[in-house]
Scaffold this motif. Structure first.
Motif, PDB file in Angstrom:
ATOM      1  N   ARG A  50       0.837  -1.198   0.000  1.00 37.76           N
ATOM      2  CA  ARG A  50       0.000   0.000   0.000  1.00 37.76           C
ATOM      3  C   ARG A  50       0.880   1.260   0.000  1.00 37.76           C
ATOM      4  O   ARG A  50       1.948   1.265   0.615  1.00 37.76           O
ATOM      5  N   GLU A  74      -4.452  11.434  -4.550  1.00 38.67           N
ATOM      6  CA  GLU A  74      -5.294  10.241  -4.732  1.00 38.67           C
ATOM      7  C   GLU A  74      -4.557   8.966  -4.331  1.00 38.67           C
ATOM      8  O   GLU A  74      -5.184   7.959  -4.021  1.00 38.67           O
ATOM      9  N   LEU A  75      -3.218   9.001  -4.393  1.00 37.46           N
ATOM     10  CA  LEU A  75      -2.465   7.745  -4.276  1.00 37.46           C
ATOM     11  C   LEU A  75      -2.361   7.217  -2.857  1.00 37.46           C
ATOM     12  O   LEU A  75      -2.251   6.004  -2.665  1.00 37.46           O
ATOM     13  N   GLU A  76      -2.389   8.107  -1.879  1.00 38.26           N
ATOM     14  CA  GLU A  76      -2.161   7.634  -0.515  1.00 38.26           C
ATOM     15  C   GLU A  76      -3.258   6.672  -0.090  1.00 38.26           C
ATOM     16  O   GLU A  76      -4.447   6.973  -0.208  1.00 38.26           O
ATOM     17  N   MET A  78      -3.701   3.766  -1.539  1.00 33.92           N
ATOM     18  CA  MET A  78      -3.982   2.880  -2.663  1.00 33.92           C
ATOM     19  C   MET A  78      -2.972   1.721  -2.689  1.00 33.92           C
ATOM     20  O   MET A  78      -1.824   1.895  -2.273  1.00 33.92           O
ATOM     21  N   THR A  79      -3.404   0.558  -3.176  1.00 35.25           N
ATOM     22  CA  THR A  79      -2.443  -0.541  -3.328  1.00 35.25           C
ATOM     23  C   THR A  79      -1.768  -0.427  -4.696  1.00 35.25           C
ATOM     24  O   THR A  79      -2.293   0.222  -5.606  1.00 35.25           O
ATOM     25  N   GLU A  82      -3.983  -1.542  -7.386  1.00 34.24           N
ATOM     26  CA  GLU A  82      -4.947  -0.524  -7.827  1.00 34.24           C
ATOM     27  C   GLU A  82      -4.306   0.469  -8.793  1.00 34.24           C
ATOM     28  O   GLU A  82      -4.964   0.955  -9.714  1.00 34.24           O
ATOM     29  N   VAL A  83      -3.020   0.756  -8.591  1.00 31.71           N
ATOM     30  CA  VAL A  83      -2.315   1.674  -9.493  1.00 31.71           C
ATOM     31  C   VAL A  83      -2.335   1.133 -10.925  1.00 31.71           C
ATOM     32  O   VAL A  83      -2.469   1.886 -11.887  1.00 31.71           O
ATOM     33  N   LEU A  86      -5.329   2.293 -12.910  1.00 26.62           N
ATOM     34  CA  LEU A  86      -5.564   3.719 -13.194  1.00 26.62           C
ATOM     35  C   LEU A  86      -5.335   3.949 -14.689  1.00 26.62           C
ATOM     36  O   LEU A  86      -4.342   3.491 -15.255  1.00 26.62           O
TER      37      LEU A  86
END
Ligand code: FES
Length: 126
Positions: A50, A74-76, A78-79, A82-83, A86
């Motif tokens: 994460r 937005e990234l904090e 996120m796994t 999940e990236v 995007l």
């Protein structure tokens, strides 16, 4: 409505969030937009898979720098998985204004750098 989004972009450009460097990043990647020379560096600190902290540095046009600033917000949390999901639309929704073909690479530069850093995919996001 466009005006609100435009103001938000200008605000992120003038007062970028999460701009700078991390002491000991787990992921660090830098690239330039070959069409104009504008540049973005993205650094991530991970907690397992994460994202615990995301920062950027760079110089360039308002769209590229504002998109990078918004993306780090937005990234904090996120796994990394999940990236991977995007895409171009995620960035366009985040920016919220119509982006013509000429500015598309400006909008996508930070996501391209992020994906190259996270899993070596060095392509313009679709
Ligand atoms: Fe270079 Fe926008 S003009 S990224």
């Amino acid at each position: 409505m466009d005006d609100l989004y435009r103001e938000n972009i200008i605000d992120h450009y003038r007062h970028p969030r999460n701009k700078g460097h991390l002491e000991d990043p787990d992921i660090h990647y830098h690239d330039v937009n070959p069409f104009c020379g504008d540049e973005i560096t993205i650094e991530l600190k991970l907690d397992g898979d994460r994202i615990a902290k995301a920062v950027f540095d760079g110089k360039g046009c308002a769209i590229s720098q504002a998109a990078a600033s918004m993306l780090t917000e937005e990234l904090e949390g996120m796994t990394l998985e999940e990236v991977k999901h995007l895409d171009k639309q995620f960035i366009l929704d985040m920016l919220g204004i119509p982006i013509g073909p000429v500015r598309l690479k400006c909008a996508l530069l930070s996501l391209k750098v992020l994906k190259a850093g996270v899993y070596g995919l060095d392509e313009w996001p679709e």
